[in-house]
Design a protein around this motif. Sequence first.
Motif, PDB file in Angstrom:
ATOM      1  N   ILE A  35      -2.904  -3.647  19.336  1.00 56.56           N
ATOM      2  CA  ILE A  35      -3.576  -4.839  18.693  1.00 56.56           C
ATOM      3  C   ILE A  35      -3.400  -4.804  16.337  1.00 56.56           C
ATOM      4  O   ILE A  35      -3.464  -4.071  16.389  1.00 56.56           O
ATOM      5  N   ILE A  36      -3.331  -5.763  16.468  1.00 55.93           N
ATOM      6  CA  ILE A  36      -2.933  -6.094  14.995  1.00 55.93           C
ATOM      7  C   ILE A  36      -4.330  -7.028  14.154  1.00 55.93           C
ATOM      8  O   ILE A  36      -4.287  -7.734  15.498  1.00 55.93           O
ATOM      9  N   GLU A  75       0.100 -10.710   6.516  1.00 56.99           N
ATOM     10  CA  GLU A  75      -0.583  -9.318   6.881  1.00 56.99           C
ATOM     11  C   GLU A  75      -0.915  -9.342   7.661  1.00 56.99           C
ATOM     12  O   GLU A  75      -1.680 -10.071   8.182  1.00 56.99           O
ATOM     13  N   GLY A  76      -1.111  -7.716   7.866  1.00 54.96           N
ATOM     14  CA  GLY A  76      -2.590  -7.582   9.007  1.00 54.96           C
ATOM     15  C   GLY A  76      -2.016  -5.944   9.088  1.00 54.96           C
ATOM     16  O   GLY A  76      -1.147  -5.563   8.422  1.00 54.96           O
ATOM     17  N   SER A 136       4.416  -2.789   5.139  1.00 52.82           N
ATOM     18  CA  SER A 136       4.346  -3.325   3.702  1.00 52.82           C
ATOM     19  C   SER A 136       4.558  -2.560   2.280  1.00 52.82           C
ATOM     20  O   SER A 136       4.147  -1.571   2.331  1.00 52.82           O
ATOM     21  N   ASP A 137       5.378  -3.324   1.380  1.00 55.91           N
ATOM     22  CA  ASP A 137       5.496  -2.635   0.481  1.00 55.91           C
ATOM     23  C   ASP A 137       4.076  -2.242  -0.395  1.00 55.91           C
ATOM     24  O   ASP A 137       4.280  -0.985  -1.086  1.00 55.91           O
ATOM     25  N   GLU A 138       3.274  -2.718   0.214  1.00 62.20           N
ATOM     26  CA  GLU A 138       1.561  -2.667  -0.802  1.00 62.20           C
ATOM     27  C   GLU A 138       0.637  -1.462   0.553  1.00 62.20           C
ATOM     28  O   GLU A 138      -0.929  -2.124   0.238  1.00 62.20           O
ATOM     29  N   LYS A 158      -0.622  -1.068   5.941  1.00 61.55           N
ATOM     30  CA  LYS A 158      -1.331  -2.537   6.151  1.00 61.55           C
ATOM     31  C   LYS A 158       0.464  -3.027   6.641  1.00 61.55           C
ATOM     32  O   LYS A 158       1.930  -2.478   6.363  1.00 61.55           O
ATOM     33  N   ILE A 159       1.154  -4.105   7.345  1.00 60.87           N
ATOM     34  CA  ILE A 159       2.265  -4.572   7.624  1.00 60.87           C
ATOM     35  C   ILE A 159       2.391  -5.725   7.218  1.00 60.87           C
ATOM     36  O   ILE A 159       1.764  -6.709   7.309  1.00 60.87           O
ATOM     37  N   SER A 160       3.653  -5.634   6.934  1.00 58.54           N
ATOM     38  CA  SER A 160       4.141  -6.876   6.603  1.00 58.54           C
ATOM     39  C   SER A 160       4.548  -8.477   7.955  1.00 58.54           C
ATOM     40  O   SER A 160       5.131  -7.657   8.839  1.00 58.54           O
TER      41      SER A 160
END
Length: 263
Positions: free
Chosen positions: A36-37, A99-100, A60-62, A83-85
């Motif tokens: 799940i996102i 993001e998610g 994610s880069d962050e 966190k994913i982009s």
Amino acid sequence: MKSNLLFYIFLFFSFLYSSALVANSICFVTAENGLIIRENPSISSKVLGKFEFGTRIHLSDETEQYVDTLLIAGKQRIGYWVKISTHTFSCYATEDQKEGFVFNIFLDDEQTFVAKIQEGFSKFTQLKDYQLDTENDIFCLKGDFLGDKITDTAILLKRKEQNQEGYYDKNIVILNYNATSKEPKVTFLSKEDGYEWVGVFVKINAGTPLWSNYDEDWIDFDKVLEKDKVLLTYDCFLLHAAEACGGNFTFWKDNKFNYLQQE
């Protein structure tokens, strides 16, 4: 005291594992029923969508880490929300979603995931001339693709040796681990022209209505004749070219693979 010590030991290794995922930036989903996102790092947060098993995603880069304890299959599991982009799940979320978050215990770094699939794959002597086609974003799916209520593994393959034209012949194999059989079942797709064109390789869940739009592009489902609909009680997968029209729903029926053309 002992239980507290175990908790902190587990927390320490969870941190190291999560950090490794961040450092690698690419990871794969290992949850067989999908991951799940969520909009925010919380089990109560809005669901944005779901990644199927085998999806390659980019952190994610962050990426920030949020420790949490979730009740999963009746057991308390400690892990991190990461966190994913959005560019890794454009098919799963709205365009304005930036993001998610996903729970990291259902992620493997690329090296670990490939090694696990390779370990199971290498047990089949029929596949000794093939290797995993890991260049594709998704090269391995889990589902009941043969309609026998057993979870199968569908894998994109390429031969170890190049053909006369200097290319690697590709194919797709279904591995069926039926515990009642003496030998695991290995089923190759029977298309003759190979699968060099496959860019999209995704699972279609049981119960999804299928139909071909080859004769009439983009025909709405409510206008499809009943005789032209296919409603499976088990999973299948979609094969499609990544940057062009053309592909098919691929499903097992009457002891063979069948194809519904999609444009």
